[in-house]
Motif scaffolding. Structure first.
Motif, PDB file in Angstrom:
ATOM      1  N   VAL B  25       0.837  -1.208   0.000  1.00 24.34           N
ATOM      2  CA  VAL B  25       0.000   0.000   0.000  1.00 24.34           C
ATOM      3  C   VAL B  25       0.869   1.254   0.000  1.00 24.34           C
ATOM      4  O   VAL B  25       0.573   2.238  -0.689  1.00 24.34           O
ATOM      5  CB  VAL B  25      -0.975  -0.011   1.203  1.00 24.34           C
ATOM      6  N   GLU B  26       1.962   1.208   0.752  1.00 17.41           N
ATOM      7  CA  GLU B  26       2.880   2.351   0.768  1.00 17.41           C
ATOM      8  C   GLU B  26       3.499   2.572  -0.605  1.00 17.41           C
ATOM      9  O   GLU B  26       3.660   3.707  -1.062  1.00 17.41           O
ATOM     10  CB  GLU B  26       3.974   2.133   1.820  1.00 17.41           C
ATOM     11  N   THR B  27       3.842   1.460  -1.256  1.00 18.59           N
ATOM     12  CA  THR B  27       4.397   1.558  -2.614  1.00 18.59           C
ATOM     13  C   THR B  27       3.375   2.184  -3.564  1.00 18.59           C
ATOM     14  O   THR B  27       3.708   3.042  -4.383  1.00 18.59           O
ATOM     15  CB  THR B  27       4.805   0.164  -3.119  1.00 18.59           C
ATOM     16  N   GLN B  28       2.120   1.755  -3.419  1.00 16.18           N
ATOM     17  CA  GLN B  28       1.066   2.331  -4.274  1.00 16.18           C
ATOM     18  C   GLN B  28       0.934   3.834  -4.039  1.00 16.18           C
ATOM     19  O   GLN B  28       0.792   4.612  -4.984  1.00 16.18           O
ATOM     20  CB  GLN B  28      -0.274   1.655  -3.970  1.00 16.18           C
ATOM     21  N   LYS B  29       0.994   4.205  -2.779  1.00 16.15           N
ATOM     22  CA  LYS B  29       0.827   5.609  -2.426  1.00 16.15           C
ATOM     23  C   LYS B  29       1.988   6.441  -2.991  1.00 16.15           C
ATOM     24  O   LYS B  29       1.780   7.515  -3.574  1.00 16.15           O
ATOM     25  CB  LYS B  29       0.749   5.749  -0.899  1.00 16.15           C
ATOM     26  N   ALA B  30       3.202   5.898  -2.803  1.00 12.65           N
ATOM     27  CA  ALA B  30       4.385   6.596  -3.319  1.00 12.65           C
ATOM     28  C   ALA B  30       4.311   6.710  -4.841  1.00 12.65           C
ATOM     29  O   ALA B  30       4.619   7.754  -5.420  1.00 12.65           O
ATOM     30  CB  ALA B  30       5.641   5.843  -2.907  1.00 12.65           C
ATOM     31  N   ARG B  31       3.866   5.642  -5.485  1.00 13.50           N
ATOM     32  CA  ARG B  31       3.734   5.626  -6.942  1.00 13.50           C
ATOM     33  C   ARG B  31       2.762   6.710  -7.395  1.00 13.50           C
ATOM     34  O   ARG B  31       3.020   7.461  -8.331  1.00 13.50           O
ATOM     35  CB  ARG B  31       3.235   4.244  -7.382  1.00 13.50           C
ATOM     36  N   HIS B  32       1.649   6.790  -6.670  1.00 13.22           N
ATOM     37  CA  HIS B  32       0.647   7.812  -6.992  1.00 13.22           C
ATOM     38  C   HIS B  32       1.261   9.210  -6.899  1.00 13.22           C
ATOM     39  O   HIS B  32       1.045  10.051  -7.766  1.00 13.22           O
ATOM     40  CB  HIS B  32      -0.537   7.677  -6.042  1.00 13.22           C
ATOM     41  N   GLU B  33       2.052   9.412  -5.839  1.00 14.57           N
ATOM     42  CA  GLU B  33       2.676  10.734  -5.653  1.00 14.57           C
ATOM     43  C   GLU B  33       3.703  11.027  -6.742  1.00 14.57           C
ATOM     44  O   GLU B  33       3.800  12.151  -7.229  1.00 14.57           O
ATOM     45  CB  GLU B  33       3.306  10.823  -4.260  1.00 14.57           C
ATOM     46  N   HIS B  34       4.451   9.977  -7.123  1.00 16.51           N
ATOM     47  CA  HIS B  34       5.410  10.150  -8.222  1.00 16.51           C
ATOM     48  C   HIS B  34       4.696  10.626  -9.498  1.00 16.51           C
ATOM     49  O   HIS B  34       5.153  11.530 -10.187  1.00 16.51           O
ATOM     50  CB  HIS B  34       6.109   8.827  -8.543  1.00 16.51           C
ATOM     51  N   TYR B  35       3.581   9.970  -9.794  1.00 20.33           N
ATOM     52  CA  TYR B  35       2.871  10.323 -11.031  1.00 20.33           C
ATOM     53  C   TYR B  35       2.204  11.694 -10.934  1.00 20.33           C
ATOM     54  O   TYR B  35       2.065  12.391 -11.942  1.00 20.33           O
ATOM     55  CB  TYR B  35       1.845   9.233 -11.395  1.00 20.33           C
ATOM     56  N   GLU B  36       1.827  12.049  -9.698  1.00 21.20           N
ATOM     57  CA  GLU B  36       1.232  13.378  -9.536  1.00 21.20           C
ATOM     58  C   GLU B  36       2.287  14.452  -9.822  1.00 21.20           C
ATOM     59  O   GLU B  36       2.017  15.452 -10.494  1.00 21.20           O
ATOM     60  CB  GLU B  36       0.693  13.523  -8.117  1.00 21.20           C
ATOM     61  N   LYS B  37       3.506  14.196  -9.319  1.00 22.48           N
ATOM     62  CA  LYS B  37       4.622  15.106  -9.588  1.00 22.48           C
ATOM     63  C   LYS B  37       4.889  15.185 -11.084  1.00 22.48           C
ATOM     64  O   LYS B  37       5.135  16.264 -11.634  1.00 22.48           O
ATOM     65  CB  LYS B  37       5.879  14.587  -8.888  1.00 22.48           C
ATOM     66  N   LEU B  38       4.833  14.014 -11.720  1.00 23.35           N
ATOM     67  CA  LEU B  38       5.052  13.957 -13.168  1.00 23.35           C
ATOM     68  C   LEU B  38       3.977  14.777 -13.889  1.00 23.35           C
ATOM     69  O   LEU B  38       4.264  15.511 -14.840  1.00 23.35           O
ATOM     70  CB  LEU B  38       5.030  12.494 -13.628  1.00 23.35           C
ATOM     71  N   GLY B  39       2.738  14.655 -13.413  1.00 25.06           N
ATOM     72  CA  GLY B  39       1.642  15.428 -13.992  1.00 25.06           C
ATOM     73  C   GLY B  39       1.904  16.924 -13.887  1.00 25.06           C
ATOM     74  O   GLY B  39       1.683  17.680 -14.847  1.00 25.06           O
ATOM     75  N   LYS B  40       2.395  17.340 -12.725  1.00 22.17           N
ATOM     76  CA  LYS B  40       2.716  18.761 -12.527  1.00 22.17           C
ATOM     77  C   LYS B  40       3.811  19.205 -13.485  1.00 22.17           C
ATOM     78  O   LYS B  40       3.753  20.301 -14.058  1.00 22.17           O
ATOM     79  CB  LYS B  40       3.180  18.995 -11.084  1.00 22.17           C
TER      80      LYS B  40
END
Lengths: 229, 150
Positions: B25-40
């Motif tokens: 779950v932590e990996t999923q959360k971190a992944r989500h944040e990585h992609y959000e940064k990428l989106g920005k």
């Protein structure tokens, strides 16, 4: 647009009266078409087309607002937007017949126009989840604000669909239960009335039409360029 | 007997923080944040390439972030972090068709350096073209390996 039907003299029978001018009718049906295209292009992930469809809608809605201020008599807001007293009176059957929107239908016009303006405005600032697709004005807002706009752009569409459904149901009710062909009137511009006959639509001048088109196109063009020239 | 059990439990409890790796779950959360940064970063690239006077510092910074993400994303999908672990739009195909997924990721990491090069050269037209190309790589992977939003 000057082919105004004069009521038949002292016949006492029903007459066809011109209710809607051509610009109002064309705008109406183009909005129908473009809302459908916008819906489909969003579902099919064709965002380039979706933007063009949205820009066209923006131009149409701007023109309709302009026409609601200085256009033909039945298109003008001042001519058909009424208060609650008029609406109650209409519902009780005490409404003097006038060509154009009745007091209740006016609410539908205003609601749909307001929703369209809100929906288009949100789309202009919207950013997709990947930051790849976005509305032309999104460069003035942060990623987070753009995402919020994108979210509401998506949610508000369902509200718009609901009001469109209500509009269609109401029109269908007039067609089937009150035998008033409102759809035909929006297509060819005329409606049959029995006496007392209402005054037909007063068209606006060609010059006003041209000015409206030029203004709507110019504003839309500026928005697509994010006001950078 | 209960004493032994208690001791073993204590040892295990003490060991947990030492050997603790990220949970799925932590990996999923971190992944989500990585992609959000990428989106920005993508939005910043889009913003800067849609104007005639771009801020090249912002463009370069964002292009670097995109390029880094294109390399790092290959570590973002360890086994066991799919829908079975928690709410995610990552589809099981990522792990059942690893060769296809790798190819899709490679398309991204192959194209990202072109954006970086364009940003370094302060070439807006090239950056625009590279951004469009990158968008294609994103879509290519998302169509096959990401669940629709609703």
């Amino acid at each position: 647009m000057t082919d105004v039907d004069s009521p038949p003299p002292s016949s006492g029978g029903a007459a066809r009266i011109r209710v809607w001018d051509l610009p109002t009718r064309i705008t109406h049906w183009l909005v129908v078409l473009l809302v459908a295209i916008s819906w489909w292009t969003a579902e099919a992930d064709r965002l380039e087309w979706h933007r063009w469809s949205g820009y066209t809608l923006l131009g149409l809605v701007l023109f309709r607002i302009y026409w609601g201020l200085v256009g033909s008599s039945t298109a003008r807001f001042a001519g058909f937007v009424r208060g609650p007293r008029a609406i109650t009176s209409y519902l009780k059957g005490g409404w003097t017949v006038a060509a154009g929107h009745n007091p209740l239908g006016a609410l539908s016009v205003v609601a749909l126009l307001v929703l369209l303006v809100a929906q288009i405005s949100l789309g202009l600032f919207a950013v997709d989840i990947d930051g790849i697709e976005s509305g032309p004005l999104s460069l003035y807002v942060s990623f987070e604000v753009g995402r919020v706009a994108g979210h509401w752009h998506c949610e508000l569409f369902n509200v718009l669909l609901g009001f469109i459904a209500l509009h269609i149901i109401a029109v269908a009710w007039y067609v089937f239960f009150r035998k008033q062909n409102l759809v035909g009137a929006m297509v060819h511009g005329e409606r049959a009335y029995s006496p007392p006959l209402p005054a037909p639509v007063q068209p606006a001048s060609l010059l006003r039409l041209v000015i409206g088109i030029v203004v709507a196109v110019a504003i839309t063009w500026a928005v697509t360029r994010a006001f950078k020239f | 007997m209960p004493r032994t059990l208690f001791r073993s439990a204590l040892v295990v409890a003490l060991l947990i923080p030492v050997v603790h790796a990220a949970t799925p779950v932590e990996t999923q959360k971190a992944r989500h944040e990585h992609y959000e940064k990428l989106g920005k970063a993508f939005k910043a690239v889009r913003d800067q390439t849609s104007t005639d006077s771009p801020d090249f510092a912002v463009l370069l910074q964002s292009a670097e972030a995109v390029n880094e993400a294109s390399i790092n994303q290959q570590q973002w999908f360890p086994k066991g972090t799919g829908p079975e672990a928690g709410k995610t739009r990552a589809l099981p195909e990522i792990w059942t068709k690893p060769a296809d997924f790798e190819a899709a990721q490679k398309m991204f990491s192959d194209r990202a350096p072109k954006l970086l090069a364009a940003a370094k050269a302060k070439d807006v037209d090239a950056a625009k073209a590279a951004f469009k190309d990158l968008g294609g790589a994103c879509k290519n992977c998302h169509d096959a390996f990401r669940a629709p939003e609703h």
